[in-house]
Design an enzyme around this catalytic site. Sequence first.
Site, PDB file in Angstrom:
ATOM      1  N   HIS A 298       0.656  -1.094   0.068  1.00 57.28           N
ATOM      2  CA  HIS A 298       0.023  -0.210   0.032  1.00 57.28           C
ATOM      3  C   HIS A 298       0.811   1.227   0.057  1.00 57.28           C
ATOM      4  O   HIS A 298       0.723   2.025  -0.743  1.00 57.28           O
ATOM      5  CB  HIS A 298      -0.992  -0.095   1.284  1.00 57.28           C
ATOM      6  CG  HIS A 298      -1.595   1.256   1.304  1.00 57.28           C
ATOM      7  ND1 HIS A 298      -3.073   1.251   1.010  1.00 57.28           N
ATOM      8  CD2 HIS A 298      -1.524   2.252   1.903  1.00 57.28           C
ATOM      9  CE1 HIS A 298      -3.557   2.439   1.313  1.00 57.28           C
ATOM     10  NE2 HIS A 298      -2.596   3.216   1.870  1.00 57.28           N
ATOM     11  N   GLU A 299       1.916   1.243   0.769  1.00 59.38           N
ATOM     12  CA  GLU A 299       2.826   2.419   0.945  1.00 59.38           C
ATOM     13  C   GLU A 299       3.643   2.762  -0.297  1.00 59.38           C
ATOM     14  O   GLU A 299       3.993   3.809  -0.985  1.00 59.38           O
ATOM     15  CB  GLU A 299       3.789   2.414   2.167  1.00 59.38           C
ATOM     16  CG  GLU A 299       2.955   2.371   3.543  1.00 59.38           C
ATOM     17  CD  GLU A 299       2.023   3.538   3.761  1.00 59.38           C
ATOM     18  OE1 GLU A 299       2.453   4.454   3.008  1.00 59.38           O
ATOM     19  OE2 GLU A 299       0.704   3.078   4.096  1.00 59.38           O
TER      20      GLU A 299
ATOM     21  N   HIS B 229       1.721   4.453  -2.964  1.00 56.03           N
ATOM     22  CA  HIS B 229       1.869   5.871  -2.639  1.00 56.03           C
ATOM     23  C   HIS B 229       2.981   6.376  -3.496  1.00 56.03           C
ATOM     24  O   HIS B 229       3.039   7.693  -3.991  1.00 56.03           O
ATOM     25  CB  HIS B 229       1.708   6.316  -1.248  1.00 56.03           C
ATOM     26  CG  HIS B 229       0.196   6.122  -0.734  1.00 56.03           C
ATOM     27  ND1 HIS B 229      -0.798   6.738  -1.252  1.00 56.03           N
ATOM     28  CD2 HIS B 229      -0.101   5.584   0.507  1.00 56.03           C
ATOM     29  CE1 HIS B 229      -2.108   6.721  -0.293  1.00 56.03           C
ATOM     30  NE2 HIS B 229      -1.523   5.701   0.620  1.00 56.03           N
TER      31      HIS B 229
ATOM     32  N   GLU C 246      -6.500   6.695  -0.808  1.00 54.98           N
ATOM     33  CA  GLU C 246      -6.478   5.475   0.052  1.00 54.98           C
ATOM     34  C   GLU C 246      -7.048   4.195  -0.701  1.00 54.98           C
ATOM     35  O   GLU C 246      -6.545   3.276  -0.786  1.00 54.98           O
ATOM     36  CB  GLU C 246      -7.034   5.587   1.189  1.00 54.98           C
ATOM     37  CG  GLU C 246      -6.372   6.466   2.359  1.00 54.98           C
ATOM     38  CD  GLU C 246      -4.934   6.398   2.313  1.00 54.98           C
ATOM     39  OE1 GLU C 246      -4.427   5.007   2.533  1.00 54.98           O
ATOM     40  OE2 GLU C 246      -3.961   7.236   2.188  1.00 54.98           O
TER      41      GLU C 246
END
Length: 641
Positions: free
Chosen positions: A177-178, A181, A259
């Site tokens: 997930h990071e 980003h 998100e």
Amino acid sequence: MNFFQQQDIARRNARVLVLLFSLSVFALILLTNAAVAGFLFFSDDYNVYNGGSGNFGAYFSWERFGLIGIGITATVALVVLVKWIQLSTGGKTVAESMGGERILPQTTDRAERRCLNVVEEMALAANMPVPPVYVMNHERGINAFAAGIVPADAVVAVTRGCIDHLKRHELQGVIAHEFSHILNGDMRLNIRLAAMLKGITFIGDVGHILLRSTNRVRSGRSDKEGAALPVLGLALWMLGWVGGLAAGFIKAAISRQKEYLADASAVQFTRDAGSIADALKVIGGYIPGTLVHAARAAEMSHIFFGQIEHHLWQVFATHPPLQARIRRLDKNWDGNYIQRKPRHYPNPPVDADGLEGMERASIVAAAMASVATAAAMEQPRADASFSDEAPDFEEDTARQEDIPVALVRHSHEPLGAHAITCALLINPRPEIYQRQMAVLEECETRGLQALAHTLYPAVAELGAPRRLPLLELCLPALKSISLQQYRRLKTTLLKLIQADARTELHEWCLYQLLRHYLDPEFIQVKPSRARYRRLARVAQQLQLALSVLAHEGGGDSETVFALGAGELGLDSLTLLPPEQCSVAAFSKAVHELADCYPLLKPRVLKALALAAGEDGQLTPEEREIIAAMAAVMDCPSPELL
């Protein structure tokens, strides 16, 4: 997931952010003028001095409006600039400001080693450099964030609760997930957002300072005049509160959809929707949730994996509801969370001088009680969350990347990483080899020459296909050295390259990769900026890059060049002769291509990969050229796409 389309969307979101920010500043100017007019209207001394006019509108002045507008705009701009300079020095500044401590590659903590292994795994899967990892040791909530301006200066930070309470596949989902980003271009937007919002709320901070200082300030001709300062402070504090509401709304508006996108991107990295979904289910059943108590976490709440504090109104929440995120990933979810018993950690050290309204004795008592509770309830380190783990994480990486485990272990040590980097540039010809060994012998780094000599046969046996993954594994350890050691390393590498009086293209590729990913750790680097909207504006640079690839590749030069130029829609370009394709000219061209708009970069790299693969395969040299160009252009390699 088209990461480059999302980067373009991030650029548009940045424009929306600037618009919302401008509107907020203008609203602050209006409210400040109203507050000043109200202050003057209710000031008896001012009324007496000016003839006692009772009309509130008389206290509005265009001259004052302009002066206040200039003052607020200049103040906000200065605060934004200072904050931007502070945060743009790299992701490590953000991580350290929130109490993060870097996890060294040689750590003996099993949870930390597992986290490093997962980050390495995700970075190599994403064709990205392995970023440094920070841990917030006093945070038991399950949370994480990525920070930085570009992938080269990015860091990943996790809370202690995250690495202690998540199983491996769940931790993979959070880290993936990071990483999304980073690839989506969210980091630069997040830093810009934090800087702008600090400018909006700064007026409230000034008001708070004035309110606190009124007990110590006694000046003026009368009690009424002395009371003016707290009234002004209260007004500014209220303006700051309004600015804080605007800041919260802007953060929520920009962050929430990102998100959802990052959750979906995590599935693409891990190939498993259950990893990120299970991590979210654990958070739902975990009492501390995703709460973070670090002093500066609130102003950076939008960069975290989960909501760092509770909100009464969802309109100000920076993250979507947990249930909504889970159901997007697992449509058959039965609504039950995964239960994990929280560990207890001692409270962080308390700065007694910075606390107000608390007795020192009560602080000490609370800290002692916390430590006693932690000692009583501490669980064994080898709990169920680690029951599925292999004891040697280096063996996992070695097996996945087809690299000898000895080299993987050396890559995690600063000296070993230094030696491997030098070994990658060593020439097998005896006379040049002797010169390069003499360079290492003269280097002030103790033991470097002997270790490079020992590791060289294993590094040489890997050949071109595994050079890049091995170099990427060395990056975290090299980022932990000092500035003086880094300067010495760069000098040594340049001497090794110049030992044969010429620069080979593969040497340029390796050096550019190293410099591009390590420079931001030690010096202020100006990132590339999007200047070119059309490929026609960089036609000469593309002609040179395609010519170099055509001459260095394994296929027919004319065919390779024509295929690449046609893919880019630049059929009029012609193949340059080899003598015009110097390494220096190629380097300059690639750095110009880095200034293309986000959606153009993957087109360039795809065209290069398609042209190089016209014979059905990419040679290791071709892969190296494309990977080095991708790094300099801050763009993932085509394999990711």
